[in-house]
Motif scaffolding. Structure first.
Motif, PDB file in Angstrom:
ATOM      1  N   PHE A   1      19.581  -1.866   8.957  1.00 27.17           N
ATOM      2  CA  PHE A   1      19.676  -2.085  10.561  1.00 27.17           C
ATOM      3  C   PHE A   1      18.340  -2.024  11.192  1.00 27.17           C
ATOM      4  CE2 PHE A   1      20.232   2.516   9.202  1.00 27.17           C
ATOM      5  CZ  PHE A   1      19.349   3.167  10.238  1.00 27.17           C
TER       6      PHE A   1
ATOM      7  N   THR B   1      16.042  -3.871  11.977  1.00 28.00           N
ATOM      8  CA  THR B   1      15.635  -4.787  13.018  1.00 28.00           C
ATOM      9  C   THR B   1      16.971  -5.464  13.440  1.00 28.00           C
ATOM     10  OG1 THR B   1      15.220  -6.804  11.722  1.00 28.00           O
ATOM     11  CG2 THR B   1      13.215  -5.141  12.250  1.00 28.00           C
ATOM     12  N   PRO B   2      17.160  -6.291  14.603  1.00 27.44           N
ATOM     13  CA  PRO B   2      18.112  -7.081  14.932  1.00 27.44           C
ATOM     14  C   PRO B   2      18.378  -8.143  13.819  1.00 27.44           C
ATOM     15  CG  PRO B   2      17.055  -6.729  16.954  1.00 27.44           C
ATOM     16  CD  PRO B   2      16.151  -6.075  15.815  1.00 27.44           C
TER      17      PRO B   2
ATOM     18  N   ALA C   1      19.841  -6.517  10.920  1.00 30.02           N
ATOM     19  CA  ALA C   1      21.080  -6.063  11.395  1.00 30.02           C
ATOM     20  C   ALA C   1      22.313  -7.150  11.445  1.00 30.02           C
ATOM     21  CB  ALA C   1      21.352  -5.093  12.563  1.00 30.02           C
ATOM     22  N   THR C   2      21.833  -8.272  11.756  1.00 31.03           N
ATOM     23  CA  THR C   2      22.831  -9.335  11.841  1.00 31.03           C
ATOM     24  C   THR C   2      23.321  -9.782  10.375  1.00 31.03           C
ATOM     25  OG1 THR C   2      21.811 -10.153  13.732  1.00 31.03           O
ATOM     26  CG2 THR C   2      23.026 -11.650  12.517  1.00 31.03           C
TER      27      THR C   2
ATOM     28  N   ALA D   1      22.202   3.346  13.600  1.00 33.81           N
ATOM     29  CA  ALA D   1      21.281   2.673  14.248  1.00 33.81           C
ATOM     30  C   ALA D   1      21.191   3.244  16.016  1.00 33.81           C
ATOM     31  CB  ALA D   1      21.557   0.914  14.669  1.00 33.81           C
TER      32      ALA D   1
ATOM     33  N   LYS E   1      16.177  -0.782  18.099  1.00 35.45           N
ATOM     34  CA  LYS E   1      17.379  -0.012  17.202  1.00 35.45           C
ATOM     35  C   LYS E   1      18.665  -0.195  18.188  1.00 35.45           C
ATOM     36  CE  LYS E   1      15.177   1.191  13.497  1.00 35.45           C
ATOM     37  NZ  LYS E   1      14.033   0.594  13.760  1.00 35.45           N
TER      38      LYS E   1
ATOM     39  N   GLU F   1      19.571  -2.646  19.952  1.00 32.77           N
ATOM     40  CA  GLU F   1      20.104  -3.876  19.618  1.00 32.77           C
ATOM     41  C   GLU F   1      20.741  -4.102  18.250  1.00 32.77           C
ATOM     42  OE1 GLU F   1      21.015  -8.006  20.145  1.00 32.77           O
ATOM     43  OE2 GLU F   1      20.793  -6.209  21.306  1.00 32.77           O
ATOM     44  N   SER F   2      20.352  -3.361  17.152  1.00 31.61           N
ATOM     45  CA  SER F   2      20.689  -3.529  15.931  1.00 31.61           C
ATOM     46  C   SER F   2      22.026  -2.755  16.148  1.00 31.61           C
ATOM     47  CB  SER F   2      19.984  -2.719  14.865  1.00 31.61           C
ATOM     48  OG  SER F   2      18.714  -3.250  14.738  1.00 31.61           O
TER      49      SER F   2
END
Length: 166
Positions: free
Chosen positions: A47, A49-50, A53-54, A90, A131, A133-134
């Motif tokens: 997690f 970075t976004p 995490a995506t 996150a 974080k 956003e993650s």
């Protein structure tokens, strides 16, 4: 509902072979214990970075769907727990630089279990937007898991089928 059973020998127990021993518990209980799922899912759980995490949340969500397709409720619930943990960890890092939420170490007899265990919560810091956003990304997948009709049906069936063990 019976709490997650931390007394089982998870290092030597395959819950795919013994789903009757699995308890959903609350939240993320047992997420880092239950095999073989921990070993299957954990390598994909990230997690930082976004973008990471995506990719992580999409991979684990697909695993969740695959477990459901295979009729493997325990696997689906474990994937759901990893997705939930992506959100909560996150968020922790978004609120607490370095991810340290509580003052002091986890007591030896509580290692591997969630909770403050009597420790004081440290003050929140300025929110880390990366974080946060993650966390948002994982939360979207977590909501999909919790609302999935097949998952909810299998969860009810698991609890009904194994209630004699509760």
């Amino acid at each position: 509902m019976r709490a997650f059973d931390y007394d089982l020998d998870y290092k030597n127990l395959d819950l795919r072979e013994h789903p009757e021993l699995y308890r959903v518990g609350r939240g993320e209980q047992g997420v880092l214990l239950v095999e073989p799922y921990k070993s299957e899912i954990l390598p994909h759980w990230r997690f930082a970075t976004p973008d990471i995490a995506t990719e992580s949340s999409e991979t684990i969500y697909q695993m969740f769907l695959d477990y459901l397709t295979d009729g493997d409720f325990v696997g689906a619930d474990m994937a759901r727990k990893f997705i939930q943990m992506g959100y909560t960890r996150a968020r922790r890092y978004a609120n607490h630089k370095g991810g340290k939420k509580y003052k002091g170490a986890v007591p030896d007899d509580k290692k591997g279990q969630s909770g403050a265990h009597g420790r004081e919560e440290l003050p929140r810091q300025e929110e880390d937007p990366v974080k946060a956003e993650s966390a948002r990304i994982f939360k979207q997948k977590w909501d999909l898991c919790r609302e999935n009709k097949d998952y909810l049906s299998m969860k009810a069936e698991h609890r009904e089928c194994y209630k004699e063990f509760e």
